[in-house]
Motif scaffolding. Structure first.
Motif, short mmCIF file in Angstrom:
data_model
loop_
_atom_site.label_atom_id
_atom_site.label_comp_id
_atom_site.label_asym_id
_atom_site.label_seq_id
_atom_site.Cartn_x
_atom_site.Cartn_y
_atom_site.Cartn_z
N GLY A 70 -2.81 -104.92 -0.84
CA GLY A 70 -2.34 -104.08 -1.76
C GLY A 70 -3.13 -104.11 -3.14
N ALA A 71 -4.48 -104.04 -2.81
CA ALA A 71 -5.44 -104.16 -3.96
C ALA A 71 -6.55 -103.40 -3.56
CB ALA A 71 -5.78 -105.62 -4.59
N GLY A 72 -7.30 -102.77 -4.39
CA GLY A 72 -8.46 -102.02 -3.92
C GLY A 72 -9.73 -103.09 -3.80
N PRO A 73 -10.84 -102.59 -3.50
CA PRO A 73 -12.02 -103.48 -3.39
C PRO A 73 -12.76 -104.22 -4.60
CG PRO A 73 -12.76 -101.39 -2.88
CD PRO A 73 -11.23 -101.14 -3.04
N ALA A 74 -13.15 -105.16 -4.74
CA ALA A 74 -13.57 -105.74 -6.04
C ALA A 74 -14.70 -104.83 -6.44
CB ALA A 74 -14.26 -106.99 -5.53
N GLU A 131 -13.71 -116.64 3.22
CA GLU A 131 -12.21 -116.11 3.16
C GLU A 131 -11.89 -115.61 1.69
OE1 GLU A 131 -8.46 -118.44 4.59
OE2 GLU A 131 -8.77 -119.28 2.71
N TRP A 132 -11.23 -114.48 1.69
CA TRP A 132 -10.58 -113.67 0.54
C TRP A 132 -9.38 -114.19 -0.02
CZ3 TRP A 132 -13.81 -110.67 -2.38
CH2 TRP A 132 -14.81 -110.09 -1.66
N THR A 133 -9.28 -114.48 -1.57
CA THR A 133 -7.75 -114.74 -1.87
C THR A 133 -7.69 -113.49 -3.05
OG1 THR A 133 -8.15 -117.02 -1.51
CG2 THR A 133 -6.57 -116.47 -3.13
N LEU A 134 -6.60 -113.19 -3.20
CA LEU A 134 -6.26 -112.18 -4.30
C LEU A 134 -5.36 -112.77 -5.37
CD1 LEU A 134 -6.42 -109.09 -5.42
CD2 LEU A 134 -4.08 -108.68 -4.21
N LEU A 135 -5.88 -112.91 -6.70
CA LEU A 135 -5.14 -113.37 -7.70
C LEU A 135 -4.30 -112.33 -8.37
CD1 LEU A 135 -8.07 -115.62 -9.42
CD2 LEU A 135 -6.44 -116.19 -7.56
N ASP A 136 -3.14 -112.83 -8.81
CA ASP A 136 -2.14 -111.76 -9.43
C ASP A 136 -2.36 -111.98 -10.81
OD1 ASP A 136 -0.28 -109.87 -10.11
OD2 ASP A 136 1.54 -111.33 -9.54
N GLY A 175 -5.39 -104.15 -9.12
CA GLY A 175 -4.21 -105.04 -8.61
C GLY A 175 -4.53 -106.33 -8.79
N GLY A 176 -5.66 -106.68 -9.48
CA GLY A 176 -5.82 -108.15 -9.75
C GLY A 176 -7.20 -108.37 -9.45
N VAL A 177 -7.58 -109.72 -8.99
CA VAL A 177 -8.90 -110.15 -8.94
C VAL A 177 -9.06 -110.78 -7.56
CG1 VAL A 177 -10.53 -111.98 -9.87
CG2 VAL A 177 -9.42 -110.63 -11.47
N TRP A 178 -10.26 -110.27 -6.95
CA TRP A 178 -10.51 -110.98 -5.82
C TRP A 178 -11.37 -112.21 -5.79
CZ3 TRP A 178 -8.04 -109.94 -1.29
CH2 TRP A 178 -7.58 -108.82 -1.14
N VAL A 179 -11.08 -113.25 -5.18
CA VAL A 179 -12.05 -114.41 -5.04
C VAL A 179 -12.55 -114.55 -3.51
CG1 VAL A 179 -11.92 -116.83 -5.30
CG2 VAL A 179 -10.82 -115.66 -7.09
N LEU A 180 -13.77 -114.76 -3.35
CA LEU A 180 -14.32 -114.93 -1.90
C LEU A 180 -15.26 -116.23 -2.15
CD1 LEU A 180 -15.56 -114.00 0.66
CD2 LEU A 180 -17.23 -113.12 -0.39
N ASP A 181 -14.36 -117.10 -1.05
CA ASP A 181 -15.02 -118.40 -0.74
C ASP A 181 -16.01 -118.25 0.32
OD1 ASP A 181 -15.48 -120.92 0.16
OD2 ASP A 181 -13.63 -121.74 -0.36
N VAL A 182 -17.37 -118.17 -0.05
CA VAL A 182 -18.37 -118.01 0.74
C VAL A 182 -18.12 -119.00 2.03
CG1 VAL A 182 -20.92 -117.61 1.20
CG2 VAL A 182 -19.69 -116.77 -0.87
N ALA A 218 -23.50 -120.85 -7.02
CA ALA A 218 -22.08 -121.32 -6.63
C ALA A 218 -21.69 -120.47 -5.53
CB ALA A 218 -21.06 -121.53 -7.53
N PRO A 219 -20.86 -121.19 -4.47
CA PRO A 219 -20.47 -120.29 -3.38
C PRO A 219 -19.03 -119.66 -3.48
CG PRO A 219 -20.37 -122.47 -2.80
CD PRO A 219 -21.04 -122.51 -4.13
N VAL A 220 -18.57 -119.51 -4.66
CA VAL A 220 -17.26 -118.88 -4.76
C VAL A 220 -17.53 -117.74 -5.78
CG1 VAL A 220 -15.01 -119.25 -5.68
CG2 VAL A 220 -15.99 -121.14 -4.41
N LEU A 221 -17.08 -116.70 -5.33
CA LEU A 221 -17.20 -115.20 -6.07
C LEU A 221 -16.09 -114.70 -6.56
CD1 LEU A 221 -19.90 -113.56 -3.46
CD2 LEU A 221 -20.28 -115.44 -5.41
N ALA A 222 -15.98 -113.98 -7.79
CA ALA A 222 -14.84 -113.32 -8.23
C ALA A 222 -15.35 -112.01 -8.62
CB ALA A 222 -14.27 -114.15 -9.40
N GLY A 223 -14.12 -111.01 -8.41
CA GLY A 223 -14.59 -109.58 -8.79
C GLY A 223 -13.13 -108.76 -9.33
#
Length: 395
Positions: A257-261, A290-295, A279-286, A270-275
């Motif tokens: 339910g969100a577009g791409p970062a 795995e992706w996590t969508l922050l509301d 629809g929110g902010v995507w977080v990638l744990d390299v 650091a191996p964690v990225l945010a974009g």
């Protein structure tokens, strides 16, 4: 200037320990075999016990300024007329727009040898200019820095930059690029990924994966990442039997339910990225791939501090919030910027090992945030200009 001083003695002590432990001669070597030049020596630079962070800023008129958070001193740093974007490779700041990009040497950088780290400072200076609009983003290593954002990519010779000259090594085609594992890795809008040498010529086999509509790039301690419209492309170095570059696609979850970062932002290395995304902010744990969508609601800027550390998000309402990247739970909030709107570029969130910095153009200030203490404002640097653009160097 309002200050709430916070000591960094522990960080300095740890860094000094690394220097002492990691840079001594190996046991068993005869004294006569010791190098006459000290390990880590860089001509014209002073080695320090801790990182030398600097904030390079541009005002709406194109004036450049540099802030040293340790001394709280602000110094003029040149001119960048028509500046619309800012980027850095850790030492050099690239600030400009369609007419050209000014290259400024902040004189601070870090050399990471894996088991120990060297920190340096030297005299800051203006280096020159890059034409053609490149400089909206930078991705570099010790050999080259790739600039993008204009009509083509530009790979600049890092040694020449350090000597005070702008020299172009290559101008490969593509929308995004990384300097990684001794190569240039590029992706064009159609998704084709190419592996090139430092001079922009094809080098070895491709990576066997695509990256459509590339948007953002990052180099972490767990591999390099290209952002794509369908997820991320993780690049890692091959082993001794297969020394090439391996690629793994990390797709966005189905039905998110969100577009791409729109980009990838993080504490350097650091191996964690945010974009931010629609629809929110995507977080990638390299590490976990795995992706996590922050509301979060609409976000102006976002960046990630690292593994088991918070993700910081600056909302369109001017509030800075922190989130647990694993659970997506909001953990702290502070009202930071009174009026973050306007016609200029959005504020930035720059994160280092101890603090985060957010530029406040309307308030003519930069806020220093202790992100490990419920987003406490450690200091607010009040300026006599509007910091429309900001990057942090020293990494």
């Amino acid at each position: 200037m309002r200050t709430d001083s916070a000591t960094r003695a522990a960080a300095a002590f740890a860094a000094a320990g690394l220097l002492a432990a990691g840079c001594t001669a190996q046991s068993g070597e005869p004294e006569a075999a010791e190098e006459s030049v000290p390990h880590g020596y860089v001509e014209g630079a002073e080695e320090t016990a801790e990182a030398q962070w600097r904030l390079v800023m541009a005002d709406p008129g194109g004036g450049l300024h540099m802030l040293d958070p340790a001394t709280e001193e602000v110094a003029p740093a040149g001119e960048a007329p028509g500046a619309e974007h800012a980027a850095t490779d850790g030492r050099f700041a690239y600030i400009g727009g369609d007419a050209g990009t000014a290259v400024f040497d902040s004189g601070t950088w870090t050399v990471d040898h894996g088991d120990h780290v060297h920190y340096y400072k030297a005299e800051a200076r203006t280096v020159g200019e890059v034409g053609g609009g490149a400089g909206a983003w930078a991705a570099g290593d010790t050999a080259v820095t790739v600039l993008g954002g204009g009509d083509r990519l530009r790979a600049l010779d890092r040694a020449a930059l350090e000597d005070g000259k702008v020299e172009e090594k290559a101008a490969p085609a593509g929308e995004a690029a990384l300097a990684y594992a001794g190569h240039l890795v590029t992706a064009d809008r159609s998704g084709d990924v190419a592996v090139l040498d430092r001079d922009g010529e094809p080098a070895g086999a491709g990576v066997g994966e695509d990256c459509p509509d590339p948007r953002g790039q990052a180099v972490t301690r767990r591999g390099a990442v290209l952002g794509c419209s369908d997820g991320a492309l993780l690049l890692t170095e091959g082993d001794g039997e297969d020394p090439g570059i391996a690629a793994e696609k990390i797709p966005y979850p189905d039905g998110a339910g969100a577009g791409p970062a729109r980009g990838l932002y993080h504490r350097p290395g650091a191996p964690v990225l945010a974009g931010p995304a629609d629809g929110g902010v995507w977080v990638l744990d390299v590490g976990a791939a795995e992706w996590t969508l922050l509301d979060t609601g609409p976000a102006l800027a976002a960046s990630a501090a690292g593994e088991d550390m918070p993700v910081l998000v600056l909302g369109e309402d001017g509030a800075l919030r922190s989130y647990d990247p694993a659970t997506g739970e909001q953990t702290a909030e502070t009202e930071l910027i009174g009026d973050p709107g306007g016609d200029g570029p959005p504020p930035a969130v720059a994160i280092d090992t101890a603090r985060a910095y957010v530029n406040d153009p309307e308030g003519k200030a930069v806020h220093e945030i202790d992100y490990n203490d419920d987003l406490r404002t450690a200091r607010t640097f009040e300026l006599d200009f509007a910091p429309a653009l900001m990057v942090e160097t020293g990494w």
